[in-house]
Design a protein around this motif. Structure first.
Motif, PDB file in Angstrom:
ATOM      1  N   SER A 207       0.637  -1.598  -0.174  1.00 20.57           N
ATOM      2  CA  SER A 207      -0.373   0.544   0.045  1.00 20.57           C
ATOM      3  C   SER A 207       0.559   1.098  -0.335  1.00 20.57           C
ATOM      4  CB  SER A 207      -0.670   0.194   1.728  1.00 20.57           C
ATOM      5  OG  SER A 207      -2.058   1.299   1.100  1.00 20.57           O
ATOM      6  N   ASP A 208       0.320   2.299  -0.625  1.00 20.10           N
ATOM      7  CA  ASP A 208       0.936   3.798  -0.492  1.00 20.10           C
ATOM      8  C   ASP A 208       0.673   5.069  -0.433  1.00 20.10           C
ATOM      9  OD1 ASP A 208      -0.660   4.228  -2.624  1.00 20.10           O
ATOM     10  OD2 ASP A 208       0.341   4.413  -4.355  1.00 20.10           O
ATOM     11  N   SER A 209      -0.825   4.114   0.461  1.00 20.88           N
ATOM     12  CA  SER A 209      -1.631   5.071   1.339  1.00 20.88           C
ATOM     13  C   SER A 209      -0.768   5.776   3.046  1.00 20.88           C
ATOM     14  CB  SER A 209      -2.199   4.537   1.743  1.00 20.88           C
ATOM     15  OG  SER A 209      -3.882   5.453   2.160  1.00 20.88           O
ATOM     16  N   PRO A 210      -0.604   6.709   3.202  1.00 14.21           N
ATOM     17  CA  PRO A 210       0.276   6.831   4.650  1.00 14.21           C
ATOM     18  C   PRO A 210      -0.847   5.816   5.830  1.00 14.21           C
ATOM     19  CG  PRO A 210      -0.513   9.332   3.326  1.00 14.21           C
ATOM     20  CD  PRO A 210      -1.828   8.006   2.621  1.00 14.21           C
ATOM     21  N   SER A 211      -2.034   5.063   5.650  1.00 16.27           N
ATOM     22  CA  SER A 211      -2.857   4.694   6.794  1.00 16.27           C
ATOM     23  C   SER A 211      -3.283   3.729   5.616  1.00 16.27           C
ATOM     24  CB  SER A 211      -3.728   5.598   7.483  1.00 16.27           C
ATOM     25  OG  SER A 211      -4.518   6.089   6.850  1.00 16.27           O
ATOM     26  N   PHE A 212      -3.654   2.531   6.965  1.00 17.54           N
ATOM     27  CA  PHE A 212      -4.645   2.118   5.804  1.00 17.54           C
ATOM     28  C   PHE A 212      -5.303   0.590   7.131  1.00 17.54           C
ATOM     29  CE2 PHE A 212      -0.395  -1.184   6.248  1.00 17.54           C
ATOM     30  CZ  PHE A 212      -0.964  -1.473   7.397  1.00 17.54           C
ATOM     31  N   LEU A 213      -6.045   0.316   6.401  1.00 19.95           N
ATOM     32  CA  LEU A 213      -7.243  -0.800   7.591  1.00 19.95           C
ATOM     33  C   LEU A 213      -6.428  -2.421   7.125  1.00 19.95           C
ATOM     34  CD1 LEU A 213      -9.291  -1.398   9.524  1.00 19.95           C
ATOM     35  CD2 LEU A 213     -11.391  -1.474   7.623  1.00 19.95           C
ATOM     36  N   LEU A 214      -6.646  -3.023   8.054  1.00 15.80           N
ATOM     37  CA  LEU A 214      -6.155  -4.466   8.060  1.00 15.80           C
ATOM     38  C   LEU A 214      -7.602  -5.159   8.701  1.00 15.80           C
ATOM     39  CD1 LEU A 214      -4.134  -6.823   7.563  1.00 15.80           C
ATOM     40  CD2 LEU A 214      -3.507  -6.393   9.964  1.00 15.80           C
ATOM     41  N   GLY A 215      -7.885  -5.869   7.961  1.00 15.55           N
ATOM     42  CA  GLY A 215      -9.018  -6.833   9.058  1.00 15.55           C
ATOM     43  C   GLY A 215      -9.298  -7.862   8.403  1.00 15.55           C
ATOM     44  N   ILE A 216      -9.503  -8.754   9.792  1.00 11.35           N
ATOM     45  CA  ILE A 216      -9.033 -10.321   9.991  1.00 11.35           C
ATOM     46  C   ILE A 216     -10.940 -10.671  10.560  1.00 11.35           C
ATOM     47  CG2 ILE A 216      -8.222 -11.425  12.233  1.00 11.35           C
ATOM     48  CD1 ILE A 216      -6.569  -9.573  12.651  1.00 11.35           C
ATOM     49  N   SER A 217     -11.061 -11.896   9.769  1.00 15.84           N
ATOM     50  CA  SER A 217     -11.906 -12.655   9.767  1.00 15.84           C
ATOM     51  C   SER A 217     -11.351 -13.850   9.932  1.00 15.84           C
ATOM     52  CB  SER A 217     -13.295 -12.306   8.055  1.00 15.84           C
ATOM     53  OG  SER A 217     -14.140 -12.875   8.470  1.00 15.84           O
ATOM     54  N   LEU A 218     -12.377 -14.255  11.073  1.00 16.62           N
ATOM     55  CA  LEU A 218     -12.095 -15.555  11.802  1.00 16.62           C
ATOM     56  C   LEU A 218     -13.083 -16.846  11.386  1.00 16.62           C
ATOM     57  CD1 LEU A 218     -10.548 -14.541  15.233  1.00 16.62           C
ATOM     58  CD2 LEU A 218      -9.149 -14.542  12.832  1.00 16.62           C
ATOM     59  N   ALA A 219     -12.567 -17.610  12.246  1.00 20.44           N
ATOM     60  CA  ALA A 219     -13.967 -18.499  11.091  1.00 20.44           C
ATOM     61  C   ALA A 219     -14.879 -18.973  13.104  1.00 20.44           C
ATOM     62  CB  ALA A 219     -13.187 -20.296  11.575  1.00 20.44           C
ATOM     63  N   ARG A 220     -14.119 -18.840  13.869  1.00 19.13           N
ATOM     64  CA  ARG A 220     -15.187 -18.798  14.907  1.00 19.13           C
ATOM     65  C   ARG A 220     -14.115 -18.127  16.043  1.00 19.13           C
ATOM     66  NH1 ARG A 220     -15.219 -23.689  19.053  1.00 19.13           N
ATOM     67  NH2 ARG A 220     -13.134 -24.458  18.760  1.00 19.13           N
ATOM     68  N   THR A 221     -15.038 -18.118  17.133  1.00 21.41           N
ATOM     69  CA  THR A 221     -14.255 -17.431  19.034  1.00 21.41           C
ATOM     70  C   THR A 221     -14.766 -18.139  19.994  1.00 21.41           C
ATOM     71  OG1 THR A 221     -16.091 -15.891  18.799  1.00 21.41           O
ATOM     72  CG2 THR A 221     -13.962 -14.881  17.897  1.00 21.41           C
ATOM     73  N   VAL A 222     -14.163 -17.758  20.691  1.00 13.99           N
ATOM     74  CA  VAL A 222     -14.273 -19.232  21.755  1.00 13.99           C
ATOM     75  C   VAL A 222     -14.184 -19.487  23.036  1.00 13.99           C
ATOM     76  CG1 VAL A 222     -12.287 -20.417  21.602  1.00 13.99           C
ATOM     77  CG2 VAL A 222     -14.130 -21.922  21.928  1.00 13.99           C
ATOM     78  N   SER A 223     -14.550 -19.330  24.263  1.00 11.95           N
ATOM     79  CA  SER A 223     -14.017 -18.629  25.918  1.00 11.95           C
ATOM     80  C   SER A 223     -13.043 -19.840  26.363  1.00 11.95           C
ATOM     81  CB  SER A 223     -15.604 -18.637  26.352  1.00 11.95           C
ATOM     82  OG  SER A 223     -16.158 -19.747  26.864  1.00 11.95           O
ATOM     83  N   PRO A 224     -12.119 -19.292  27.176  1.00 12.37           N
ATOM     84  CA  PRO A 224     -11.476 -20.581  27.796  1.00 12.37           C
ATOM     85  C   PRO A 224     -12.685 -21.192  28.280  1.00 12.37           C
ATOM     86  CG  PRO A 224     -10.479 -18.617  27.848  1.00 12.37           C
ATOM     87  CD  PRO A 224     -12.288 -18.851  27.335  1.00 12.37           C
ATOM     88  N   GLU A 225     -13.539 -20.723  29.514  1.00 11.20           N
ATOM     89  CA  GLU A 225     -14.717 -21.929  29.478  1.00 11.20           C
ATOM     90  C   GLU A 225     -14.848 -22.877  29.179  1.00 11.20           C
ATOM     91  OE1 GLU A 225     -18.052 -20.795  33.381  1.00 11.20           O
ATOM     92  OE2 GLU A 225     -18.418 -20.067  30.864  1.00 11.20           O
ATOM     93  N   LYS A 226     -15.640 -22.221  28.122  1.00  2.00           N
ATOM     94  CA  LYS A 226     -15.857 -23.521  27.336  1.00  2.00           C
ATOM     95  C   LYS A 226     -15.529 -24.875  26.707  1.00  2.00           C
ATOM     96  CE  LYS A 226     -18.857 -23.537  23.168  1.00  2.00           C
ATOM     97  NZ  LYS A 226     -19.663 -23.535  21.428  1.00  2.00           N
ATOM     98  N   LEU A 227     -13.671 -24.470  26.293  1.00  2.00           N
ATOM     99  CA  LEU A 227     -13.108 -25.170  26.649  1.00  2.00           C
ATOM    100  C   LEU A 227     -12.403 -25.500  27.984  1.00  2.00           C
ATOM    101  CD1 LEU A 227     -10.559 -23.226  24.197  1.00  2.00           C
ATOM    102  CD2 LEU A 227     -12.397 -25.241  23.297  1.00  2.00           C
ATOM    103  N   GLY A 228     -12.810 -25.592  28.900  1.00  5.90           N
ATOM    104  CA  GLY A 228     -11.788 -26.224  30.075  1.00  5.90           C
ATOM    105  C   GLY A 228     -11.026 -25.898  30.487  1.00  5.90           C
ATOM    106  N   GLY A 230     -10.019 -22.692  31.900  1.00  2.00           N
ATOM    107  CA  GLY A 230     -10.246 -21.367  32.392  1.00  2.00           C
ATOM    108  C   GLY A 230     -11.401 -20.869  32.969  1.00  2.00           C
ATOM    109  N   GLN A 231     -11.844 -20.170  33.656  1.00  2.00           N
ATOM    110  CA  GLN A 231     -13.557 -19.026  34.204  1.00  2.00           C
ATOM    111  C   GLN A 231     -13.438 -17.936  33.319  1.00  2.00           C
ATOM    112  OE1 GLN A 231     -12.466 -18.703  38.044  1.00  2.00           O
ATOM    113  NE2 GLN A 231     -12.619 -20.812  38.902  1.00  2.00           N
ATOM    114  N   ASP A 232     -12.517 -18.062  32.220  1.00  2.00           N
ATOM    115  CA  ASP A 232     -12.685 -16.543  31.096  1.00  2.00           C
ATOM    116  C   ASP A 232     -14.035 -16.473  30.328  1.00  2.00           C
ATOM    117  OD1 ASP A 232     -13.180 -13.981  29.878  1.00  2.00           O
ATOM    118  OD2 ASP A 232     -10.339 -14.103  29.464  1.00  2.00           O
ATOM    119  N   LYS A 233     -14.815 -15.940  30.232  1.00  2.58           N
ATOM    120  CA  LYS A 233     -16.404 -16.322  29.882  1.00  2.58           C
ATOM    121  C   LYS A 233     -15.781 -15.775  28.858  1.00  2.58           C
ATOM    122  CE  LYS A 233     -19.301 -17.302  34.177  1.00  2.58           C
ATOM    123  NZ  LYS A 233     -20.481 -16.965  34.904  1.00  2.58           N
TER     124      LYS A 233
END
Length: 248
Positions: A207-228, A230-233
Motif C-alpha cells: 500500500s502507498d497510502s499513509p494509513s490502512f485498515l487491516l481486516g481479520i475474519s476468523l472462523a469462530r471465537t471461543v471462551s476458555p470456560e467453554k474449552l474447560g 479457565g474461568q474466562d467467559k
C-alpha cells in the motif's frame, strides 16, 4: 473508507474513560505517535544533549498531534468531516494516521529494517477486547465477534512484510483459506506455527497510502470456560502480541 472508520471505530474508543478534557484519548494517541517516531531518530553516536533535545521535540510533536485529533473530534463531532487546505474532506481519525504515515515517509524507507508495534490502548480499530499487560508485555484478544480490524500507519512507505505475532486457544479459530484484508481487498498470507497455539502470519504489504485498515475474519471465537481451560467467559479469537514491519 473514512465513513467506515467513523462508523466502526467510535464504539471501540472507550470514550467513557476520556472525561471532559479527553485526557485518556490524548495520552494514548500521543504514546503511539511518540513510540513510532522516536526510534527512527535515535542513533548511538548522537551527543547526549542532542538526543535529549530530540526526545523533547518528538514528545511535544506527539502530544500536539493527539491534541489536534481530539479537538477536531470534539468540535466537529465524530460524524462530521474536516475540510483540508486542498479542499478534500477527511475525518479526524484518518488525519491522525495520515500525519504519522507522512512523517515516517519523510525519514525514508532506509530508516529501519524492522519495526515493531505493541498492542495497547492506543491501538485504534474494532472488534477487540481491552488491553492486557504483564510487566513490559501487552497483548489484545479479538472478540467477541469473528471480525476485527486495526487502523495502522504505513510506517515503511515501501513494499515490505507485515507480520502478526499471535496466540490462539484452538487452531480451528483460523479459517483454512485467506482471512485478511487491506483496505477491504483480500490478501494472501503465510502462516507459520512456532508452537501448538502460537505463530506468525505474514502478508506482502504494498500500500502507498499513509494509513490502512487491516481486516481479520476468523472462523469462530471461543471462551476458555467453554474449552474447560479457565474461568474466562469472554469469546476470544486471535491474541495479538506484536505487529512487525519487515523491510527486505
Amino acid at each position: 473508507m473514512s465513513t467506515d472508520m467513523i462508523a466502526e471505530t467510535e464504539p471501540h474508543l472507550d470514550l467513557s474513560k476520556v472525561g471532559n478534557d479527553a485526557e485518556f484519548l490524548m495520552e494514548h494517541l500521543a504514546k503511539r505517535y511518540e513510540e513510532t517516531l522516536l526510534p527512527q531518530m535515535m542513533d548511538e553516536d548522537l551527543p547526549a544533549g542532542v538526543e535529549r533535545g530530540l526526545r523533547v521535540l518528538v514528545r511535544q510533536l506527539a502530544r500536539a498531534q493527539a491534541d489536534l485529533f481530539v479537538m477536531k473530534s470534539a468540535v466537529l463531532g465524530r460524524d462530521r468531516l474536516a475540510l483540508t487546505q486542498d479542499w478534500d474532506y477527511v475525518d479526524p481519525l484518518r488525519a491522525q494516521f495520515d500525519a504519522l504515515g507522512t512523517d515516517m515517509a519523510a525519514m525514508g524507507p532506509a530508516a529501519f529494517g524492522t519495526y515493531v508495534l505493541k498492542p495497547d490502548e492506543s491501538m485504534l480499530g474494532f472488534g477487540w477486547h481491552e488491553t492486557e499487560q504483564k510487566g513490559s508485555s501487552s497483548w489484545r484478544w479479538s472478540g467477541p465477534a469473528r471480525e476485527a480490524g486495526i487502523y495502522l500507519p504505513n510506517i515503511a512507505q515501501t513494499p515490505c512484510k507485515l507480520v502478526l505475532v499471535f496466540d490462539v486457544l484452538s487452531r480451528d479459530v483460523l479459517p483454512t483459506g485467506d482471512f485478511l484484508t487491506v483496505d477491504g481487498a483480500p490478501v494472501a498470507h503465510e502462516l507459520t506455527w512456532s508452537g501448538d497455539l502460537s505463530g506468525r502470519i505474514a502478508i506482502d504489504l504494498a500500500s502507498d497510502s499513509p494509513s490502512f485498515l487491516l481486516g481479520i475474519s476468523l472462523a469462530r471465537t471461543v471462551s476458555p470456560e467453554k474449552l474447560g481451560i479457565g474461568q474466562d467467559k469472554r469469546p476470544l479469537g486471535l491474541c495479538l502480541r506484536r505487529i512487525r514491519f519487515e523491510v527486505a
